[in-house]
Write a protein that holds these residues in place. Structure first.
Motif, short mmCIF file in Angstrom:
data_model
loop_
_atom_site.label_atom_id
_atom_site.label_comp_id
_atom_site.label_asym_id
_atom_site.label_seq_id
_atom_site.Cartn_x
_atom_site.Cartn_y
_atom_site.Cartn_z
N VAL A 91 -11.86 -11.87 -4.46
CA VAL A 91 -12.50 -10.55 -4.32
C VAL A 91 -11.99 -9.59 -5.38
N PHE A 92 -10.68 -9.56 -5.57
CA PHE A 92 -10.12 -8.61 -6.53
C PHE A 92 -10.36 -9.05 -7.97
N THR A 98 -7.35 0.07 -7.93
CA THR A 98 -7.80 -1.14 -7.22
C THR A 98 -8.51 -2.10 -8.15
N THR A 99 -9.44 -1.58 -8.98
CA THR A 99 -10.18 -2.48 -9.87
C THR A 99 -9.30 -2.99 -11.02
N ARG A 100 -8.32 -2.17 -11.43
CA ARG A 100 -7.48 -2.57 -12.56
C ARG A 100 -6.33 -3.48 -12.14
N TYR A 101 -5.61 -3.11 -11.09
CA TYR A 101 -4.40 -3.84 -10.73
C TYR A 101 -4.54 -4.63 -9.42
N GLY A 102 -5.68 -4.51 -8.78
CA GLY A 102 -5.84 -5.20 -7.50
C GLY A 102 -5.66 -6.70 -7.60
N PHE A 103 -6.15 -7.32 -8.69
CA PHE A 103 -6.06 -8.78 -8.80
C PHE A 103 -4.61 -9.22 -8.98
N THR A 120 0.82 -1.22 0.00
CA THR A 120 0.00 0.00 0.00
C THR A 120 0.84 1.25 0.00
N THR A 121 2.12 1.17 0.38
CA THR A 121 2.98 2.35 0.42
C THR A 121 3.66 2.63 -0.91
N LEU A 122 3.49 1.74 -1.90
CA LEU A 122 4.23 1.88 -3.15
C LEU A 122 3.54 2.78 -4.17
N PHE A 123 2.27 3.11 -3.97
CA PHE A 123 1.51 3.77 -5.02
C PHE A 123 1.16 5.20 -4.63
N SER A 124 1.44 6.11 -5.53
CA SER A 124 1.01 7.51 -5.39
C SER A 124 0.80 8.05 -6.78
N THR A 181 -13.38 -8.11 -12.94
CA THR A 181 -14.38 -8.59 -13.89
C THR A 181 -15.50 -7.56 -14.09
N PHE A 182 -15.98 -6.99 -12.98
CA PHE A 182 -17.04 -5.99 -13.09
C PHE A 182 -16.53 -4.72 -13.76
#
Length: 625
Positions: free
Chosen positions: A338-339, A356-361, A20-24, A344-345
């Motif tokens: 979940v991801f 989150t929706t793009r790279y979360g999985f 979680t600290t890697l993204f800005s 998919t959605f």
């Protein structure tokens, strides 16, 4: 909760915090009012024919709008985007990016005295691109204080989603590239280490579960590389659809790994074969994708979602059946599932395009891989403990067995000792009996010889015949005398036996010189063969004496030796030539011929050059010492 479980949970949450600290988000969006606006709208139209050109599109009414983080689902034909950028800065060179790499066609148009077209796409080699990065990007000029309208044509087999970013051509843009690629490379490194580590464990332990996990991790790695656009950097972008077989193979190996880890064969035996068949279906679908991306890719995606649900349900059932360690599997699969659902959605246009929706999985896949690795490490420790326990049991069995074996050996040794004593007694009795038999036979022969000698004294005219007969009987008697005094009651030392015969004949015919050549080895023959040879020697020597009665210096030499499994006997005298033809009807020659035939593979000859030489050879049946 044991110590290994505590460490596993600690590692999982530490990794989540690190991720979680890697993204800005450092992207600069320049909108109509020269303000940074992440919520501006993009106009779009769908060209299902894919036949419209920029002149046609420029006249179209772009009445539909979407947030910049667009998710427009699967689109037949081409998708056209329209947006305007106002430059209120001193910078006049900008980078426009779609934030994605998978579109086959990604053309940017703007009007500057004429229509300017800049082409890009997943199949365009990265070294020929204007902006050398995996994301489809374009370098454009915008004069200070000017507003420029841009049209983007998109076409491909994937769903249409992405984010338009406008950035100054500065280090900020390249920092954004670096941040995303750094994450991809980090995930690539994690999965590669997992693959190598588990491959090592498989080669060491030969357990199928480690091989299945190597397959799962490897194809997971390939899938992430494919989805991240990193293939473009190695010139493999044109194979992007072929590499989608990795998704099918990944799920196929995941099913096999799950069957082993969850011990489905033990807890849900009836479902084991069906799930193995399901894994085989995924491998077949992966091969079919090589020939046709659609519809097989959609089949894989739909079946993968259903399979994930099935595996989660099975793991929950197995947990309640008593296998507590399946809870880690449930945690890993639920995180990933979940991801995947969010992704998919997003792909079908229901959820907004976000990190989150793009790279979360992808991140969830790495988390899942780490949890699985910790699970396997725990499994390795469990197997090691089982091995140690098994070795301890084997050592105990070995010690017990050795004690039993020693006891059994002692018992057997005692039995053998008793048996050997009994056998020795029997052998001693047998030898004593044989010696007594040989002694009695020898005495009987002596009685016969005495009777003949007594008759010989009475009938002087037949003296020579009696002498020959006595010598023949004595040669047979000597065998029994020899055995009576020998330690070996079966095999005869032929030299010693012949020496006795020679001494007897020398005593009978005192005026002849009988000599035996020295032998370095002794010849051993059987009892019956010894009797035959004794009679042969007696007859040949008797004939030599009988036919040379007037020879004053008669000398007879006897040689006995063995070569190449044959025994040779040579008797030679220096007397007169023996007239064999005149004596063929004599008893002596008949005896020689008959007893030669009793020896194995024998033959004999007479040579009458400078006396008479008798040569006999036969096959040796005993070793020569």
């Amino acid at each position: 909760m044991d110590k290994s479980e505590t460490y596993m949970i600690k590692y999982i949450f530490t990794f989540l915090f690190f991720i979680t600290t890697l993204f800005s988000d450092s992207n600069i969006m320049v909108g109509e009012n020269d303000a940074v606006d992440n919520d501006f709208k993009i106009s779009y139209i769908k060209d299902e024919t894919a036949l419209l050109n920029i002149e046609d599109i420029a006249t179209q009414d772009f009445s539909k709008t979407t947030p910049n983080n667009f998710t427009l689902g699967y689109t037949k034909g081409a998708l056209w985007l329209k947006f305007s950028v106002t430059n209120a800065s001193l910078e006049e060179r900008f980078i426009i990016s779609l934030n994605e790499s998978f579109y086959e066609v990604a053309n940017l148009y703007y009007f500057d005295k004429k229509w300017i077209k800049k082409s890009n796409g997943v199949f365009v080699p990265i070294q020929t691109r204007e902006v050398k990065e995996s994301k489809l990007s374009f370098e454009v000029p915008i004069a200070t204080g000017q507003t420029q309208t841009f049209y983007v044509q998109l076409q491909g087999k994937y769903s249409c989603f992405g984010k338009v970013t406008v950035e100054k051509k500065s280090f900020l843009h390249y920092n954004s590239i670096l941040s995303m690629n750094t994450i991809n490379i980090l995930l690539f490194g994690i999965l590669l280490m997992i693959v190598l580590f588990n491959l090592f464990l498989y080669l060491k332990l030969k357990e199928k579960i480690f091989l299945y996990y190597v397959g799962y991790s490897f194809f997971n790695l390939v899938y992430i590389v494919n989805m991240s656009g990193l293939l473009s950097y190695v010139g493999l972008g044109k194979y992007i659809y072929h590499f989608h077989l990795s998704a099918a193979f990944m799920i196929g190996f995941l099913v096999l790994f799950s069957l082993e880890y969850l011990k489905v064969k033990k807890y849900l035996k009836n479902y084991y074969k069906a799930l193995r068949l399901l894994s085989g279906i995924f491998f077949i679908l992966g091969i079919l994708v090589l020939f046709s991306y659609q519809p097989w890719n959609k089949v894989i995606n739909n079946l993968a979602g259903l399979t994930s649900i099935i595996l989660i349900l099975i793991s929950v059932i197995i947990y309640f059946k008593g296998y507590s360690k399946s809870k880690y599997y449930i945690l890993a699969m639920m995180t990933y599932f979940v991801f995947v659902v969010l992704f998919t959605f997003m792909v079908v246009g229901q959820f907004e395009y976000t990190f989150t929706t793009r790279y979360g999985f992808i991140i969830a896949s790495a988390i899942e891989a780490i949890i699985f690795s910790l699970m396997l490490a725990d499994r390795y420790n469990e197997m090691k403990d089982e091995t140690i326990a098994t070795q301890k049991v084997l050592i105990d069995i070995k010690n017990t067995t050795q004690d039993q074996l020693k006891k059994e050996v002692r018992n057997r040794t005692d039995d053998l000792t008793k048996t050997n004593k009994q056998l020795k007694l029997l052998i001693d009795e047998r030898e004593l009996l044989l010696r007594e038999v040989y002694h009695r036979v020898k005495n009987n022969f002596h009685v016969i010889i005495g009777m003949l000698w007594f008759e010989n004294t009475k009938v002087s005219s037949e003296a020579q015949k009696f002498t020959e007969l006595i010598n023949r009987i004595k040669s047979m008697s000597m065998i029994h005398e020899h055995l009576y005094n020998s330690s070996d009651l079966v095999n005869i030392n032929l030299k010693e036996y012949l020496e006795k015969i020679v001494r007897n004949l020398s005593a009978s015919y005192g005026d002849i010189n009988l000599q035996m050549s020295d032998m370095s080895n002794k010849v051993i023959v059987e009892f019956d063969h010894a009797i035959s040879i004794g009679i042969l020697v007696n007859e040949v020597l008797t004939n030599a004496v009988k036919h040379n009665q007037e020879h004053k210096n008669l000398s007879i030499k006897i040689a006995l030796y063995s070569e190449k499994n044959r025994t040779f006997l040579i008797i030679q005298d220096n007397g007169l030539e023996f007239k064999k033809a005149k004596n063929e009807d004599g008893l002596g020659l008949k005896l020689i011929d008959q007893f030669c035939k009793k020896l194995p593979n024998s033959n004999y000859t007479f040579d009458f050059n400078e006396g008479t030489k008798f040569k006999l050879n036969f096959e040796s049946t005993h070793a020569h010492i």
